[in-house]
Design a protein around this motif. Structure first.
Motif, PDB file in Angstrom:
ATOM      1  N   TYR A 190       5.412  10.344   1.764  1.00 12.83           N
ATOM      2  CA  TYR A 190       4.777   9.185   1.143  1.00 12.83           C
ATOM      3  C   TYR A 190       5.171   8.004   2.014  1.00 12.83           C
ATOM      4  O   TYR A 190       6.306   7.927   2.486  1.00 12.83           O
ATOM      5  N   LYS A 191       4.241   7.100   2.249  1.00  8.56           N
ATOM      6  CA  LYS A 191       4.544   5.901   3.026  1.00  8.56           C
ATOM      7  C   LYS A 191       4.160   4.685   2.215  1.00  8.56           C
ATOM      8  O   LYS A 191       3.058   4.596   1.694  1.00  8.56           O
ATOM      9  N   VAL A 192       5.091   3.731   2.123  1.00  2.00           N
ATOM     10  CA  VAL A 192       4.837   2.475   1.427  1.00  2.00           C
ATOM     11  C   VAL A 192       4.944   1.371   2.463  1.00  2.00           C
ATOM     12  O   VAL A 192       5.942   1.267   3.169  1.00  2.00           O
ATOM     13  N   GLU A 193       3.877   0.564   2.565  1.00  2.00           N
ATOM     14  CA  GLU A 193       3.869  -0.591   3.464  1.00  2.00           C
ATOM     15  C   GLU A 193       3.802  -1.832   2.584  1.00  2.00           C
ATOM     16  O   GLU A 193       2.841  -2.048   1.860  1.00  2.00           O
TER      17      GLU A 193
ATOM     18  N   ASP B 197       0.863  -1.178   0.000  1.00  2.00           N
ATOM     19  CA  ASP B 197       0.000   0.000   0.000  1.00  2.00           C
ATOM     20  C   ASP B 197       0.900   1.229   0.000  1.00  2.00           C
ATOM     21  O   ASP B 197       1.953   1.232   0.633  1.00  2.00           O
ATOM     22  N   MET B 198       0.450   2.258  -0.713  1.00  2.00           N
ATOM     23  CA  MET B 198       1.176   3.528  -0.689  1.00  2.00           C
ATOM     24  C   MET B 198       0.178   4.625  -0.357  1.00  2.00           C
ATOM     25  O   MET B 198      -0.873   4.713  -0.981  1.00  2.00           O
ATOM     26  N   HIS B 199       0.493   5.416   0.674  1.00  2.00           N
ATOM     27  CA  HIS B 199      -0.387   6.530   0.982  1.00  2.00           C
ATOM     28  C   HIS B 199       0.439   7.788   1.199  1.00  2.00           C
ATOM     29  O   HIS B 199       1.645   7.734   1.437  1.00  2.00           O
ATOM     30  N   GLU B 200      -0.244   8.918   1.094  1.00  2.00           N
ATOM     31  CA  GLU B 200       0.416  10.213   1.113  1.00  2.00           C
ATOM     32  C   GLU B 200      -0.140  11.067   2.240  1.00  2.00           C
ATOM     33  O   GLU B 200      -1.347  11.106   2.466  1.00  2.00           O
ATOM     34  N   THR B 201       0.755  11.735   2.946  1.00  2.00           N
ATOM     35  CA  THR B 201       0.364  12.746   3.912  1.00  2.00           C
ATOM     36  C   THR B 201       0.867  14.088   3.370  1.00  2.00           C
ATOM     37  O   THR B 201       1.447  14.141   2.284  1.00  2.00           O
TER      38      THR B 201
ATOM     39  N   THR C 274       9.350   5.248   4.593  1.00  2.00           N
ATOM     40  CA  THR C 274       8.850   6.614   4.752  1.00  2.00           C
ATOM     41  C   THR C 274       9.712   7.534   3.899  1.00  2.00           C
ATOM     42  O   THR C 274      10.925   7.615   4.090  1.00  2.00           O
TER      43      THR C 274
ATOM     44  N   THR D 166       8.054  -0.903   6.112  1.00  2.00           N
ATOM     45  CA  THR D 166       7.485   0.434   5.974  1.00  2.00           C
ATOM     46  C   THR D 166       8.583   1.386   5.522  1.00  2.00           C
ATOM     47  O   THR D 166       9.594   1.544   6.213  1.00  2.00           O
TER      48      THR D 166
END
Length: 156
Positions: free
Chosen positions: A65-68, A57-61, A140, A138
């Motif tokens: 960007y964070k990839v788990e 999963d990749m999400h953005e704040t 970051t 994870t």
């Protein structure tokens, strides 16, 4: 390609629509796919070089960007994380465990793996951090200053 025109009475008028057997286009498609698959000519050596991609999963704040990435059973030293200006690459090899008895069913992949993600904005490559915990890697990735959203006040 012109499509048939339906009148109020339910009849069809053909305008520039060459009529074929309904399955002719599917047969042509299947034949072209078969030729394509044969052209790949999978050999045992090419199968050994094939890789699989782990679930991620990749999400953005606002700041990162964070990839788990799910890598159960992996050790830190067996995983490589590389980053360029717009590309993240996670790779490694999951070796098959030695087992007793006969393997009746295989559901988990083994061998070389690779996960790639394109990053939509400039990042601070020197500040990237990666941590492996409970089989989840994870990564970051801090955004570069120019990539962060900035509120612009409207004057006048």
């Amino acid at each position: 390609m012109n499509l048939p025109i339906r009148h109020r009475h339910g009849g069809l008028l053909e305008r520039g629509f060459p009529w074929q057997e309904p399955t002719a286009e599917f047969e042509d498609l299947f034949e072209r796919m078969n030729r394509f698959m044969e052209s790949l000519s999978l050999t045992p050596s090419s199968i050994e070089r094939m890789t699989w991609a782990p679930l991620a999963d990749m999400h953005e704040t606002d700041d990162t960007y964070k990839v788990e990435c799910e890598l159960p059973g992996m050790k830190r030293e067996d995983i490589e994380v590389e980053i360029t200006e717009h590309d993240l690459r996670i790779s490694g090899e999951l070796k098959e465990r030695e087992r007793e008895g006969v393997l009746r069913r295989r559901g988990r992949p083994t061998g070389r793996f690779e996960y790639r993600a394109l990053l939509p904005a400039d990042v601070k490559a020197e500040e990237v951090q990666a941590a492996l915990s409970d089989g989840v890697l994870t990564v970051t990735i801090p955004k570069a200053q120019a990539a962060k959203p900035r509120h612009i006040e409207i004057k006048g």
